[in-house]
Design an enzyme around this catalytic site. Structure first.
Site, PDB file in Angstrom:
ATOM      1  CB  ALA A  66      32.373  42.533  39.959  1.00 36.49           C
ATOM      2  N   GLY A 112      34.761  43.365  44.407  1.00 37.17           N
ATOM      3  CA  GLY A 112      33.389  43.960  44.895  1.00 37.17           C
ATOM      4  C   GLY A 112      32.712  43.129  45.879  1.00 37.17           C
ATOM      5  CD  GLU A 115      34.783  48.230  45.918  1.00 38.23           C
ATOM      6  OE1 GLU A 115      34.989  48.931  45.105  1.00 38.23           O
ATOM      7  OE2 GLU A 115      34.711  47.221  44.762  1.00 38.23           O
ATOM      8  CD  GLU A 135      38.645  46.653  42.768  1.00 36.68           C
ATOM      9  OE1 GLU A 135      37.629  46.202  43.534  1.00 36.68           O
ATOM     10  OE2 GLU A 135      39.771  46.073  43.590  1.00 36.68           O
TER      11      GLU A 135
END
Length: 260
Positions: A66, A112, A115, A135
């Protein structure tokens, strides 16, 4: 449709969506997530699209995570809303699309990005790919489904270790874990994905949509996957694809599914 952060193209029954922020290693920001949702929605309603591929631009990254600069000053409420919206319009959305979505992981797939790949129906990786959920090294946890999908794919113990250590694994270890289905060279990545997509495209799109729904039901709390399968199996008998498929089998010819 013109996009700022992605590219979308269609050829031979396949819509290929490319995250195109190479100077940011294709990091996901809010605008990119929205554009992915819009492109996926168009592909899903495009009758000629049988399979969707998602990949990243350049040679370094699929999606390297992200865009941290976007949420570095968020509070609790902001962070909760960010995760909830991402689940709704992209990650859960992909998982439940009735058209197959394949992740062509061409480099770093972190946070992300991993993911996003895990939300796809399955993954193919180049031998240069690196994957991980880092993370906790930022004081966060995966917020776009990573704590749920990773254990489903590789088992609880391995997922716990990867998330807690924040380490990356290479493509071959991802293959060994069952995180990806195939590993190939960077040059052969998209051709292999397209070859798999072509095989999928030969089959009934209606039946494939039903199979996706039934398989996903096994992983959803409150749903009985066997009951969903039984209902979906029965509904197939009312489709034109079933009629064509059985006729073709009995007539010893290739089926030409109408997708109805």
């Amino acid at each position: 449709m013109a996009y700022t952060n992605i590219l979308s193209s269609f050829k031979n029954g396949i819509t290929t969506i490319t995250v195109n922020r190479p100077t940011k290693l294709n990091a996901l920001n809010r605008e990119t997530i929205q554009e992915l949702y819009e492109a996926l929605t168009i592909a899903n309603t495009h009758k000629k699209t049988k399979v969707i591929l998602i990949t990243g631009s350049g040679e370094k990254a699929f999606v390297a995570g992200a865009d941290i600069s976007e949420f570095a000053d968020y509070n609790v409420n902001d962070g909760t809303k960010l995760a909830a919206k991402g689940h709704r319009i992209l990650f859960d959305y992909i998982e439940n699309l009735p058209k197959p979505v394949i992740a062509a992981v061409n480099g770093f797939a972190l946070g992300g990005g991993l993911e996003l790949a895990m939300a796809c129906h399955f993954r193919v990786a180049s031998d240069t790919a690196k994957m991980g959920l880092p993370e906790v090294s930022l004081g966060l946890i995966p917020g776009y489904g990573g704590t749920q999908r990773l254990p489903q794919l590789i088992g609880k113990g391995r997922a716990m270790e990867l998330i807690m250590t924040a380490k990356m694994i290479d493509a071959n270890q991802a293959l060994n874990y069952g995180l990806v289905n195939h590993v190939t060279t960077a040059d052969d990545l998209l051709p292999l994905c397209e070859k798999i997509a072509a095989k999928i495209s030969n089959n009934s799109s209606i039946a494939i949509a039903s199979a996706i729904k039934a398989i996903n039901a096994n992983f959803k709390d409150g749903e009985n996957g066997f009951e969903v399968e039984i209902e979906a199996f029965g509904s197939c008998f009312g489709t034109e694809d079933f009629k064509e498929g059985t006729r073709a089998f009995l007539q010893k010819r290739k089926a030409n599914f109408p997708g109805e």
